[in-house]
Design a protein around this motif. Structure first.
Motif, mmCIF file in Angstrom:
data_model
loop_
_atom_site.group_PDB
_atom_site.id
_atom_site.type_symbol
_atom_site.label_atom_id
_atom_site.label_comp_id
_atom_site.label_asym_id
_atom_site.label_seq_id
_atom_site.Cartn_x
_atom_site.Cartn_y
_atom_site.Cartn_z
ATOM 1 N N ALA A 48 113.804 -38.882 -49.772
ATOM 2 C CA ALA A 48 113.931 -38.320 -51.108
ATOM 3 C C ALA A 48 113.059 -37.079 -51.125
ATOM 4 O O ALA A 48 111.827 -37.174 -51.088
ATOM 5 N N ALA A 49 113.673 -35.912 -51.130
ATOM 6 C CA ALA A 49 112.935 -34.656 -51.009
ATOM 7 C C ALA A 49 112.609 -34.076 -52.381
ATOM 8 O O ALA A 49 113.277 -34.365 -53.382
ATOM 9 N N MET A 50 111.571 -33.253 -52.396
ATOM 10 C CA MET A 50 111.173 -32.531 -53.603
ATOM 11 C C MET A 50 110.703 -31.136 -53.208
ATOM 12 O O MET A 50 110.372 -30.884 -52.050
ATOM 13 N N MET A 51 110.640 -30.242 -54.207
ATOM 14 C CA MET A 51 110.196 -28.873 -53.949
ATOM 15 C C MET A 51 109.557 -28.314 -55.216
ATOM 16 O O MET A 51 110.017 -28.579 -56.327
ATOM 17 N N ARG A 52 108.482 -27.566 -55.042
ATOM 18 C CA ARG A 52 107.792 -26.902 -56.145
ATOM 19 C C ARG A 52 107.156 -25.613 -55.647
ATOM 20 O O ARG A 52 106.650 -25.553 -54.517
#
Length: 383
Positions: free
Chosen positions: A247-251
């Protein structure tokens, strides 16, 4: 034994793939994608960096050809009983060993599918494979046959993906207090990856991405660490990984005084993220979801600064990357289905102003639409 699915679930997956083989006129499948091997048998290794092949016959029989270091790996992590070893030597020809195995299985003159689109099948090994099997059997490209089944997750897989989402949130929670003037990027990475490990997670399919200052406009991992300035921007892309499910995320997190242009970029990024997620409805297409991204950012004047893709499917993936098929780009006809897991990333890089803004999270497609697997807020300004 570290087998993470029931025997019945694994058998059901193989049965469905065997049906697809028959419908495609294939007598068997030569698998070189580690993801396919894991999906169908539980086999878990990075030994695919060498020649390694899992054969699945249309009759359901499985045979693995690998090296000695992976014998016990296969015995303990998979349901494969028929395991053959090729021996390292200057004149080793594992493709010839595979031919001998296939001959004993009665594959002479048959039609076999091959996973050519696989990091485990280099160009050199593909040439050796075709040379060894020339005039022995017919080979057909079946690179996406298993991947199409992997795209829609079972309830057991979804449970692992949900846990991966929790670990991704834990990584962000560990990072945010450290993002301050003078902070060392290495400490931030250590905290994020440590949170995943402490939660029982795994190494991800590729490195976490981190970059500050001008390097915040990069969306690939690169080596070298620096300290944050009092006024800075930090781009992070990471994934919670559990049982190899991602489960990837980006900020892009912004420190200090925020330029008006960057506030504008942040608003557009959030609007685009929500628009894409709203378009991930059963019966729609992956290409239509991308159009929501392009339409929103273009209307905000960001066309020159956006990407030509805005996400991709996620699942159980192995190094060198966690990206899975299909990808969100213009015209992609793949139909959205319940059980798909999609990472949406909105990336805006304004090179003229030296400003970055990215926002991303992973969703599960349900019968009614996209459900975010992250509980983290979407805010990116730290002061």
């Amino acid at each position: 034994m570290p087998l993470h699915f029931s025997a019945d679930e694994l058998a059901g997956r193989r049965s469905r793939v065997c049906e697809a083989l028959a419908e495609s006129g294939l007598d068997g499948l030569l698998m070189f994608r580690q993801e396919s091997m894991f999906y169908l048998t539980g086999y878990d290794t990075f030994g695919y960096v060498f020649f390694q092949c899992l054969y699945l016959g249309a009759d359901g029989r499985t045979v693995l050809l690998t090296r000695a270091p992976d014998l016990r790996q296969a015995q303990q992590t998979s349901c494969v009983d028929d395991i053959h070893i090729w021996v390292d030597s200057p004149d080793a020809e594992p493709a010839r060993d595979l031919k001998d195995i296939l001959a004993k299985l009665g594959c002479a003159g048959r039609t076999l599918g091959v996973e050519y689109e696989a990091y485990g099948l280099t160009g050199l090994n593909a040439k050796r494979l075709e040379a060894a099997l020339e005039e022995f059997c017919d080979l057909k490209d079946a690179s996406w046959l298993v991947s199409r089944f992997r795209m829609v997750k079972s309830p057991a897989e979804i449970a692992y993906v949900r846990r991966a989402g929790e670990l991704a949130d834990a990584a962000l929670e560990a990072a945010r207090p450290l993002v301050a003037p003078g902070a060392f990027e290495g400490d931030i990475l250590a905290a994020m990856q440590g949170a995943v490990f402490k939660g029982g997670g795994d190494y991800p399919g590729n490195e976490f991405i981190i970059g500050s200052g001008p390097q915040a406009l990069l969306c690939r991992y690169f080596t070298g660490r620096q300290h944050l300035e009092a006024r800075d921007q930090l781009t992070l892309e990471w994934a919670g990984a559990y049982r190899h499910y991602h489960a990837a995320m980006m900020r892009t997190l912004v420190l200090g005084e925020v330029p008006p242009r960057q506030r504008e970029m942040a608003g557009a990024a959030q609007d685009a993220l929500l628009a894409v997620e709203a378009a991930l409805v059963p019966g729609g297409t992956i290409g239509e979801a991308f159009e929501a991204h392009a339409r929103t950012l273009d209307a905000a004047g960001m066309q020159a600064h956006r990407m030509n893709a805005c996400g991709y499917s996620l699942g159980t993936t192995f190094a060198p990357n966690w990206m899975d098929w299909p990808m969100l780009y213009r015209g992609n006809p793949v139909v959205v289905e319940p059980g798909m897991v999609i990472f949406v990333h909105i990336i805006i890089f304004d090179s003229d102003e030296g400003l970055a803004m990215s926002l991303g999270r992973t969703s599960l497609v349900t019968e009614t639409g996209a459900e975010s697997l992250s509980a983290a807020p979407l805010d990116v300004f730290l002061s």
